[in-house]
Enzyme design. Structure first.
Site, mmCIF file in Angstrom:
data_model
loop_
_atom_site.group_PDB
_atom_site.id
_atom_site.type_symbol
_atom_site.label_atom_id
_atom_site.label_comp_id
_atom_site.label_asym_id
_atom_site.label_seq_id
_atom_site.Cartn_x
_atom_site.Cartn_y
_atom_site.Cartn_z
ATOM 1 N N CYS A 102 0.827 -1.211 0.000
ATOM 2 C CA CYS A 102 0.000 0.000 0.000
ATOM 3 C C CYS A 102 0.868 1.271 0.000
ATOM 4 C CB CYS A 102 -0.981 -0.063 1.158
ATOM 5 S SG CYS A 102 -2.407 0.996 0.876
ATOM 6 N N GLU A 161 -0.894 -8.368 5.407
ATOM 7 C CA GLU A 161 -0.589 -8.441 6.851
ATOM 8 C C GLU A 161 -1.835 -8.290 7.715
ATOM 9 O OE1 GLU A 161 -0.031 -6.012 4.848
ATOM 10 O OE2 GLU A 161 -0.361 -4.068 5.825
ATOM 11 N N HIS A 191 -3.292 -5.215 1.645
ATOM 12 C CA HIS A 191 -2.601 -5.475 2.926
ATOM 13 C C HIS A 191 -2.662 -6.945 3.347
ATOM 14 C CE1 HIS A 191 -2.197 -1.228 4.286
ATOM 15 N NE2 HIS A 191 -3.275 -1.041 3.560
HETATM 16 N N1 GLN Z 1 -3.567 6.504 1.045
HETATM 17 C C1 GLN Z 1 -2.312 6.269 1.700
HETATM 18 C C2 GLN Z 1 -1.204 7.110 1.074
HETATM 19 O O1 GLN Z 1 -1.425 7.769 0.117
HETATM 20 C C3 GLN Z 1 -1.946 4.800 1.645
HETATM 21 C C4 GLN Z 1 -2.947 4.005 2.445
HETATM 22 C C5 GLN Z 1 -2.439 2.752 3.063
HETATM 23 O O2 GLN Z 1 -1.229 2.495 3.124
HETATM 24 N N2 GLN Z 1 -3.351 1.978 3.588
HETATM 25 O O3 GLN Z 1 -0.122 7.110 1.557
#
Ligand code: GLN
Length: 192
Positions: A79, A174, A172
């Site tokens: 992410c 995890e 994710h």
């Molecule tokens: N929206 C977040 C960002 O731009 C990332 C979100 C996440 O890691 N769950 O950094």
């Protein structure tokens, strides 16, 4: 077996550590340059990419991590971690490290459906679907020819990819009990 480092500046690093420990792998939280000396691989977790990048700069980790990844250290970004590893992002901030040939859009799923869960197919993990948790997830808008897509989500395109020693997932793993993605990363680290 070498130690797996998890960047522990902000975000859900504790969940990665918990899952890795449930597999029986030795882990360490990475906050300082010295912590990098102990590790064989690195996970950059989900969180807020602007904050993580800012803290990486503050703690002088940016150059060090980039150098290690370029030298072949297995590295996985989930992410926000995927945003950080990208070559390019569509927004002005943060400045990504440029370690995987992908162009990423932050919060690609929009505010109405900013978080959702769905089962996806990830052929390298076997036939059973993987339960993917997306939280204000980034999207991959373009991938370079050296990048191998590992999973797609209908019109959203690629949601997991690998370029040599670098792995990214928009979701994710995890946050589930499914160890298969972590095991896949460990096979990149230790060989399968
Ligand atoms: N929206 C977040 C960002 O731009 C990332 C979100 C996440 O890691 N769950 O950094």
């Amino acid at each position: 077996m070498g130690v797996i480092g998890v960047l522990a500046l902000q975000g859900d690093f504790a969940e990665h550590i918990k899952l890795l420990e449930s597999i029986g792998v030795e882990t360490t939280e990475v906050r300082l340059v010295d912590d990098l000396r102990k590790i064989q691989a690195l996970i950059i977790p989900g969180g807020e990419s602007t904050t993580i990048v800012q803290l990486m700069d503050t703690f002088k980790l940016t150059e060090e991590i980039s150098g290690l990844v370029k030298d072949g250290m297995p590295t996985w970004g989930t992410c926000a971690g995927m945003i950080i590893l990208a070559k390019e992002i569509t927004e002005d901030r943060p400045k990504p490290l440029g370690l995987m040939d992908i162009r990423v859009r932050r919060n690609a799923y929009g505010s109405q459906v900013d978080s959702f869960e769905t089962d996806v197919s990830v052929p390298v993990l076997g036939e059973d679907p993987f339960h993917a948790v997306f939280i204000r997830a980034p999207g991959i808008e373009e991938i370079g020819s050296e990048v191998k897509p590992l999973s797609h989500l209908n019109e959203h395109g690629v949601i997991a990819a690998q370029q040599d020693n670098v792995l990214v997932t928009a979701f994710h793993p995890e946050l589930t009990k499914d160890q298969r993605f972590h095991s896949y990363f460990l096979s990149m680290v230790y060989g399968s």
